[in-house]
Design a protein around this motif. Sequence first.
Motif, PDB file in Angstrom:
ATOM      1  N   UNK A   1       0.537   2.920  -2.330  1.00 43.76           N
ATOM      2  CA  UNK A   1      -0.642   2.979  -3.075  1.00 43.76           C
ATOM      3  C   UNK A   1      -1.270   1.639  -3.026  1.00 43.76           C
ATOM      4  N   UNK A   2      -0.439   0.610  -3.373  1.00 45.88           N
ATOM      5  CA  UNK A   2      -0.932  -0.861  -3.478  1.00 45.88           C
ATOM      6  C   UNK A   2      -1.302  -1.202  -2.088  1.00 45.88           C
ATOM      7  N   UNK A   3      -0.787  -0.988  -0.911  1.00 42.19           N
ATOM      8  CA  UNK A   3      -1.276  -1.360   0.417  1.00 42.19           C
ATOM      9  C   UNK A   3      -2.601  -0.867   0.727  1.00 42.19           C
ATOM     10  N   UNK A   4      -2.936   0.454   0.279  1.00 43.73           N
ATOM     11  CA  UNK A   4      -4.417   1.012   0.697  1.00 43.73           C
ATOM     12  C   UNK A   4      -5.169   0.362  -0.313  1.00 43.73           C
ATOM     13  N   UNK A   5      -5.004   0.295  -1.617  1.00 45.97           N
ATOM     14  CA  UNK A   5      -5.858  -0.692  -2.384  1.00 45.97           C
ATOM     15  C   UNK A   5      -6.120  -2.000  -1.764  1.00 45.97           C
ATOM     16  N   UNK A   6      -5.147  -2.496  -1.072  1.00 41.12           N
ATOM     17  CA  UNK A   6      -5.573  -3.914  -0.375  1.00 41.12           C
ATOM     18  C   UNK A   6      -5.816  -4.080   0.808  1.00 41.12           C
ATOM     19  N   UNK A   7      -6.301  -2.783   1.562  1.00 43.18           N
ATOM     20  CA  UNK A   7      -7.045  -2.902   2.734  1.00 43.18           C
ATOM     21  C   UNK A   7      -6.171  -3.035   3.833  1.00 43.18           C
ATOM     22  N   UNK A   8      -4.675  -2.246   3.308  1.00 45.16           N
ATOM     23  CA  UNK A   8      -3.602  -2.547   4.381  1.00 45.16           C
ATOM     24  C   UNK A   8      -2.969  -0.888   4.615  1.00 45.16           C
ATOM     25  N   UNK A   9      -2.263  -0.889   5.877  1.00 47.25           N
ATOM     26  CA  UNK A   9      -1.592   0.255   6.158  1.00 47.25           C
ATOM     27  C   UNK A   9      -0.515   0.275   6.829  1.00 47.25           C
ATOM     28  N   UNK A  10       0.620   1.008   6.940  1.00 48.84           N
ATOM     29  CA  UNK A  10       1.860   1.023   7.802  1.00 48.84           C
ATOM     30  C   UNK A  10       1.477   1.615   9.157  1.00 48.84           C
ATOM     31  N   UNK A  11       2.115   0.960  10.206  1.00 52.94           N
ATOM     32  CA  UNK A  11       2.030   1.576  11.506  1.00 52.94           C
ATOM     33  C   UNK A  11       3.122   0.849  12.431  1.00 52.94           C
TER      34      UNK A  11
END
Length: 213
Positions: A34-44
Motif C-alpha cells: 500500500x505504501x509503495x503504490x501511494x509512493x508511485x512505486x510497484x514491485x516487478x
Amino acid sequence: MVHLTQALKFPNVNTANRDGIVAIGGDLSTERLQLAYQSGIFPWFEQGDPIIWWSPNPRMVLFLDELRITKSMRNILNRQEFKVTFNQDFRSVISNCQKIKRDGQNGTWITNDMIEAYCDLHVLGTAQSIEVWQNDQLVGGLYGVDMGHVFCGESMFSKVSNASKVAFISLVNHLKSSKYQLLDCQVYNPHLESLGCREIERNEFMKIIKKEV
C-alpha cells in the motif's frame, strides 16, 4: 542501489536509476504494498530474484477521456457477447494472468508469493479485479490496485479474442463514472498505446498520485 530493511519506508522516486529501479528487497506485506503504490512505486521481479521496486520515467498512463475504441470493438460491445463483473473471482483472474503465455516472454513475473500478497490486498478492498465471461466461462480479465482517484493496472489476460479489451474498456467506463483522474499502466507497450495510453513525465504522475493537481 537502496536495499530495503524491515523499516516501512521507500526512498524518493527521483533517486531511481535510469531503468526506473528505486530499491531492492523488503517484503510483500499489505502495508508495504500500500505504501509503495501511494509512493508511485510497484514491485516487478522474477521467481528466484529479490523483490525489485520500480518507478519508471516516463510513466505509461491513460487519461480516461482519451480512450480509443475502434468501430469493430464498439460492435462487439453492442452485441453483448460477454458478461462483465467486478471483484467476483479475483484469485482466478490473477492466476490466469500468471499462466497465460505472452509473446516474447519465457516466464511470468507474477510469482506465487505475488498472488498471495495481492489476494491479501483484495481482502482489504485495495486490489480489485474485472472478470469477463462467455457462456459462464471466465475468458478474460484484469486486476490492479485502487487508489481511490487513480487505478493502477497490473496485468490482464485473454483466452478468446477481445476479452481483455472488453475488461479494459469496462474498467475505464467505471473509472470515468466514478470521477477517477487516471489509469496507471506503468510501462509502454504498443497494445496500450493503441487503446489511447501515453507516456508522461514521472513528476507529473507523482503530482496526480499525491493529489497535487
